[in-house]
Design a protein around this motif. Structure first.
Motif, PDB file in Angstrom:
ATOM      1  N   ALA A 445       0.824  -1.205   0.000  1.00  0.00           N
ATOM      2  CA  ALA A 445       0.000   0.000   0.000  1.00  0.00           C
ATOM      3  C   ALA A 445       0.861   1.259   0.000  1.00  0.00           C
ATOM      4  N   ILE A 446       1.918   1.254   0.783  1.00  0.00           N
ATOM      5  CA  ILE A 446       2.816   2.414   0.830  1.00  0.00           C
ATOM      6  C   ILE A 446       3.455   2.647  -0.533  1.00  0.00           C
ATOM      7  N   ALA A 447       3.838   1.561  -1.201  1.00  0.00           N
ATOM      8  CA  ALA A 447       4.529   1.681  -2.485  1.00  0.00           C
ATOM      9  C   ALA A 447       3.680   2.359  -3.543  1.00  0.00           C
ATOM     10  N   ASN A 448       2.377   2.334  -3.370  1.00  0.00           N
ATOM     11  CA  ASN A 448       1.483   2.903  -4.376  1.00  0.00           C
ATOM     12  C   ASN A 448       0.843   4.210  -3.922  1.00  0.00           C
ATOM     13  N   MET A 449       1.412   4.806  -2.864  1.00  0.00           N
ATOM     14  CA  MET A 449       0.995   6.131  -2.431  1.00  0.00           C
ATOM     15  C   MET A 449       1.898   7.186  -3.078  1.00  0.00           C
ATOM     16  N   PRO A 450       1.433   8.410  -3.186  1.00  0.00           N
ATOM     17  CA  PRO A 450       2.351   9.501  -3.528  1.00  0.00           C
ATOM     18  C   PRO A 450       3.425   9.632  -2.442  1.00  0.00           C
ATOM     19  N   ALA A 451       4.619  10.017  -2.821  1.00  0.00           N
ATOM     20  CA  ALA A 451       5.760  10.131  -1.901  1.00  0.00           C
ATOM     21  C   ALA A 451       6.010   8.796  -1.200  1.00  0.00           C
ATOM     22  N   SER A 452       5.964   7.717  -1.976  1.00  0.00           N
ATOM     23  CA  SER A 452       6.064   6.382  -1.404  1.00  0.00           C
ATOM     24  C   SER A 452       7.408   6.150  -0.718  1.00  0.00           C
ATOM     25  N   THR A 453       8.490   6.685  -1.292  1.00  0.00           N
ATOM     26  CA  THR A 453       9.807   6.479  -0.681  1.00  0.00           C
ATOM     27  C   THR A 453       9.862   7.061   0.722  1.00  0.00           C
ATOM     28  N   PHE A 454       9.329   8.261   0.896  1.00  0.00           N
ATOM     29  CA  PHE A 454       9.331   8.904   2.216  1.00  0.00           C
ATOM     30  C   PHE A 454       8.536   8.085   3.223  1.00  0.00           C
ATOM     31  N   PHE A 455       7.336   7.654   2.839  1.00  0.00           N
ATOM     32  CA  PHE A 455       6.501   6.891   3.774  1.00  0.00           C
ATOM     33  C   PHE A 455       7.096   5.518   4.074  1.00  0.00           C
ATOM     34  N   ALA A 456       7.767   4.910   3.095  1.00  0.00           N
ATOM     35  CA  ALA A 456       8.411   3.617   3.339  1.00  0.00           C
ATOM     36  C   ALA A 456       9.555   3.765   4.342  1.00  0.00           C
ATOM     37  N   ILE A 457      10.349   4.805   4.194  1.00  0.00           N
ATOM     38  CA  ILE A 457      11.485   5.020   5.096  1.00  0.00           C
ATOM     39  C   ILE A 457      11.008   5.234   6.525  1.00  0.00           C
ATOM     40  N   ILE A 458      10.020   6.108   6.711  1.00  0.00           N
ATOM     41  CA  ILE A 458       9.589   6.389   8.089  1.00  0.00           C
ATOM     42  C   ILE A 458       8.837   5.194   8.682  1.00  0.00           C
ATOM     43  N   PHE A 459       8.140   4.430   7.853  1.00  0.00           N
ATOM     44  CA  PHE A 459       7.410   3.269   8.378  1.00  0.00           C
ATOM     45  C   PHE A 459       8.377   2.201   8.895  1.00  0.00           C
ATOM     46  N   PHE A 460       9.395   1.887   8.119  1.00  0.00           N
ATOM     47  CA  PHE A 460      10.317   0.841   8.558  1.00  0.00           C
ATOM     48  C   PHE A 460      11.262   1.348   9.648  1.00  0.00           C
ATOM     49  N   LEU A 461      11.507   2.648   9.677  1.00  0.00           N
ATOM     50  CA  LEU A 461      12.213   3.219  10.825  1.00  0.00           C
ATOM     51  C   LEU A 461      11.383   3.049  12.091  1.00  0.00           C
ATOM     52  N   MET A 462      10.067   3.231  11.963  1.00  0.00           N
ATOM     53  CA  MET A 462       9.181   3.044  13.106  1.00  0.00           C
ATOM     54  C   MET A 462       9.229   1.603  13.607  1.00  0.00           C
ATOM     55  N   LEU A 463       9.213   0.644  12.687  1.00  0.00           N
ATOM     56  CA  LEU A 463       9.289  -0.759  13.094  1.00  0.00           C
ATOM     57  C   LEU A 463      10.597  -1.044  13.820  1.00  0.00           C
ATOM     58  N   LEU A 464      11.692  -0.464  13.340  1.00  0.00           N
ATOM     59  CA  LEU A 464      12.984  -0.660  13.988  1.00  0.00           C
ATOM     60  C   LEU A 464      12.992  -0.105  15.407  1.00  0.00           C
ATOM     61  N   THR A 465      12.483   1.106  15.576  1.00  0.00           N
ATOM     62  CA  THR A 465      12.493   1.712  16.905  1.00  0.00           C
ATOM     63  C   THR A 465      11.535   0.988  17.849  1.00  0.00           C
ATOM     64  N   LEU A 466      10.412   0.495  17.317  1.00  0.00           N
ATOM     65  CA  LEU A 466       9.506  -0.303  18.147  1.00  0.00           C
ATOM     66  C   LEU A 466      10.196  -1.553  18.669  1.00  0.00           C
ATOM     67  N   GLY A 467      10.986  -2.169  17.824  1.00  0.00           N
ATOM     68  CA  GLY A 467      11.651  -3.391  18.228  1.00  0.00           C
ATOM     69  C   GLY A 467      12.875  -3.159  19.090  1.00  0.00           C
ATOM     70  N   LEU A 468      13.600  -2.066  18.856  1.00  0.00           N
ATOM     71  CA  LEU A 468      14.850  -1.839  19.572  1.00  0.00           C
ATOM     72  C   LEU A 468      14.646  -1.688  21.070  1.00  0.00           C
ATOM     73  N   ASP A 469      13.684  -0.831  21.479  1.00  0.00           N
ATOM     74  CA  ASP A 469      13.540  -0.637  22.923  1.00  0.00           C
ATOM     75  C   ASP A 469      12.969  -1.873  23.607  1.00  0.00           C
ATOM     76  N   SER A 470      12.255  -2.717  22.869  1.00  0.00           N
ATOM     77  CA  SER A 470      11.825  -3.988  23.452  1.00  0.00           C
ATOM     78  C   SER A 470      13.015  -4.925  23.638  1.00  0.00           C
ATOM     79  N   THR A 471      13.973  -4.879  22.696  1.00  0.00           N
ATOM     80  CA  THR A 471      15.195  -5.674  22.842  1.00  0.00           C
ATOM     81  C   THR A 471      16.044  -5.156  23.988  1.00  0.00           C
ATOM     82  N   PHE A 472      16.167  -3.819  24.105  1.00  0.00           N
ATOM     83  CA  PHE A 472      16.882  -3.248  25.260  1.00  0.00           C
ATOM     84  C   PHE A 472      16.319  -3.830  26.554  1.00  0.00           C
ATOM     85  N   ALA A 473      14.993  -3.829  26.645  1.00  0.00           N
ATOM     86  CA  ALA A 473      14.325  -4.253  27.872  1.00  0.00           C
ATOM     87  C   ALA A 473      14.555  -5.735  28.145  1.00  0.00           C
TER      88      ALA A 473
END
Length: 662
Positions: A445-473
């Motif tokens: 769905a992101i790939a077929n939105m306008p400004a898809s590259t921007f939304f893809a970058i921030i979405f997968f950055l969000m997934l990384l940060t969601l997972g990182l602090d859980s790993t810290f814990a």
């Protein structure tokens, strides 16, 4: 700060800002020192009993030690004795003698604490709010009756999840120990629970970080003008690849596969090179590099303790909320978004009569809040003693539940958009579950939105940060547990221990980095941790409520917070929460999930392997119980009584002095 006295006088009253005598010792600036009370401010030791305890204002006792000390704090006892037979006693808060004992008594190192209260809150929120909030809750919600599911979810949160969450925070903050050594102060025979928790955390680290490696691979692949999962002209695509977003009129058939699915399965995971769990294939070097970088970030975030990780979570815990808000606004403006929201929230009241719905609600709230992994114990142990953990429990658990609910809108507005573009029902689009919901459906769905590259970058950055602090814990739960249990070995070598731990976790993850690694991740997620954690927390709740005692636990909470938990909390801890956990555990064991991933159905032997992995952690509990009974002297009855009686007093900080709870 202290000077020994040889005076026979009783303790005199102290004025703030002045030197005074307390318990036979000179204490300077006693503003935060311990107040001994009996008939006002004075202590009157019994004349014939040198072991009498002087009552303290907080309900604990300062014990007069009868162990003789040479030249330190001596008080001559000349009543009815010849000078040659003079004995000495010391009135002190410790039985340790000599210069070393004095240093341990008055110069005890303070346990590391959070720099700021907000560091603790963000760390707990970052731990509780993880990838499961984004993919698991929305899927379970629409699968179990939409809006009607919120009723069992809320009930299970109020009577099961939040009380257990609060209990672990209170235990960790009061006893100020990790998941292993804390049991010496609660019920020693259950110490095996701490070892089981550490093993479970290692299992989680072995597969959870691999999912982040997938997200990292997507993130790196997103830095292109055209996202690689938008077309069917790549080397990994097959003849079934169908891009229905193309300008040409393309019909979607039964065998059609989207380019996003082929990118995920054939380029990222490469599962087509594996025949299943009995033939995992080689190791993906791309994912190995991604995972190595993730563990490097994790190491340098937690190697120094909560002082450093507490700063990192300012980014990893807050960034996902910024991105969720951006994606929510973007999703709400997409055509067909209303269809997804309607599908997400439309109540199906008849499903409330199904037992499975209540089991799913209980499991979701439990795994979302995350008691039983040793993390809440570890994080709370670094709090100040009088921190309001009751308020913290309510705030963080509420934030976690609200985040799960809002994430459903973020996901289903996009699913509605996908259904609109495919001319299909939302139910057909929402068939993907787990990580596939994020890496296939949402990525497409992101790939077929306008400004898809921007939304893809921030979405997968969000997934990384969601997972990182859980790993810290998760790793901090193991680190704190081991360092508190073996301080003489590791207390000064934290950086070295953390390095060894991250290396072990990385090596343990190699099986999940193979071409069939996704099958291993699914097996670990369903069998290796779920039943084991439920069993651990059930035994933990029983040990605290029925062995340590609800009354004693509530007194501990009152000592910290100044008020006693009400009947609601007492009933939940003693009865409802254990029943809640037993209900979920029995339901899981009676109806084990039939595993299937992509086109691969797990054979029966994999279920046996999964249960063996799960049992390998909780087996520590009965093994330690037997070991404890064997090494304890006395008859069987005496051994049992000693094994269920706290063996180590809890040190209660009062300014410069620490008192033992006896």
């Amino acid at each position: 700060e202290t000077e020994p006295l040889t005076s026979k006088k009783n303790v005199s009253g102290c004025n703030e800002g002045e030197d005074c005598k307390e318990n036979g010792r000179l204490v300077r600036n006693p503003k935060s020192a311990l107040r001994l009370v009996e008939d006002g401010n004075k202590v009157h030791p019994s004349q014939g009993d040198k072991g009498e305890a002087a009552q303290i204002s907080n309900g604990y006792s300062g014990v007069q030690s009868s162990v003789p000390c040479n030249g330190i704090g001596e008080v001559e006892d000349t009543q009815g004795t010849a000078p040659a037979a003079t004995t000495t006693t010391t009135t002190t808060t410790s039985t340790t003698c000599g210069a070393e004992g004095q240093q341990q008594l008055m110069e005890l190192e303070e346990r590391e604490t959070w720099s700021k209260k907000i560091d603790f809150l963000l760390s707990v929120i970052g731990y509780a709010v993880d990838l499961g909030n984004v993919w698991r809750f929305p899927y379970i919600c629409y699968q179990n009756g939409g809006g009607a599911f919120l009723i069992p979810y809320t009930i299970m949160a109020i009577f099961g999840g939040i009380p257990l969450f609060y209990m672990e925070l209170a235990l960790g903050q009061y006893h100020r120990n990790g998941c292993i050594s804390i049991w010496r102060k609660i019920c020693p025979i259950f110490k095996g629970i701490g070892f089981a928790i550490c093993i479970i955390d290692l299992y989680v680290a072995s597969y959870y970080n691999t999912i982040m490696a997938w997200a990292f691979y997507y993130l790196v692949s997103s830095f292109t003008a055209e996202l690689p999962w938008t077309s069917c002209t790549n080397a990994w695509n097959t003849g079934n690849c169908t891009n229905y977003f193309s300008k040409d009129n393309v019909s979607w058939s039964l065998h059609s596969i989207s380019p996003a699915e082929e990118f995920y399965t054939r380029q990222v995971l490469q599962v087509h090179k594996s025949n299943g769990l009995d033939d995992l294939g080689g190791i993906s070097w791309q994912l190995t590099l991604c995972l190595l970088l993730i563990f490097t970030i994790v190491y340098f975030s937690i190697w120094k303790g909560v002082k450093t990780s507490g700063k990192v979570v300012w980014v990893t815990a807050t960034f996902p909320y910024i991105i969720l808000f951006i994606l929510l606004v973007r999703g709400a403006t997409l055509p067909g978004a209303w269809r997804g929201v309607l599908y997400y929230l439309k109540p199906e009241w008849q499903k409330l009569l199904a037992t499975e719905v209540w089991v799913d609600a209980a499991a979701q709230i439990f795994f979302s809040l995350g008691p039983g992994f040793g993390v809440l114990l570890a994080y709370a142990s670094y709090n100040k003693f009088h921190n309001n953990c009751y308020q913290d429990a309510l705030v963080t658990s509420t934030v976690n539940c609200v985040t799960s609910f809002v994430s459903g809108f973020v996901i289903f507005t996009v699913l509605g958009y996908m259904a609109e573009m495919r001319n299909e029902d939302v139910s057909e689009v929402a068939k993907d579950t787990g990580p596939s919901l994020l890496f296939i459906t949402y990525a497409e769905a992101i790939a077929n939105m306008p400004a898809s590259t921007f939304f893809a970058i921030i979405f997968f950055l969000m997934l990384l940060t969601l997972g990182l602090d859980s790993t810290f814990a998760g790793l901090e739960g193991v680190i704190t547990g081991v360092l508190d249990e073996y301080p003489h070995v590791w207390s000064k070598r934290r950086e070295l221990f953390v390095l060894g731990l991250t290396i072990v976790c990385f090596l343990g993850s190699l099986a999940t980095l193979t071409f069939g690694g996704a099958y291993v991740v699914k097996l670990f997620e369903e069998y290796a941790t779920g039943p084991a954690v439920l069993t651990v927390v059930f035994l933990e709740a029983v040990a605290v409520a029925w062995f340590y005692g609800i009354t004693q636990f509530c007194n501990d909470v009152k000592e910290m917070l100044g008020f006693t938990p009400g009947w609601y909390w007492r009933i939940c801890w003693a009865v409802i929460s254990p029943i809640f956990l037993l209900f979920v555990t029995c339901s899981f064991l009676s109806n084990p999930p039939e595993l299937r991933l992509f086109d691969y159905s797990y054979p029966y032997w994999t279920t046996v392997v999964g249960y063996c992995i799960g049992t390998s952690s909780i087996i520590c509990i009965p093994i330690y119980m037997v070991y404890r009974l064997i090494i304890t002297p006395g008859t069987l009855k005496e051994r049992i009584l000693k094994s269920i009686t706290p063996e180590t007093a809890t040190e209660i900080p009062f300014g410069d002095i620490r008192m033992n709870a006896v």
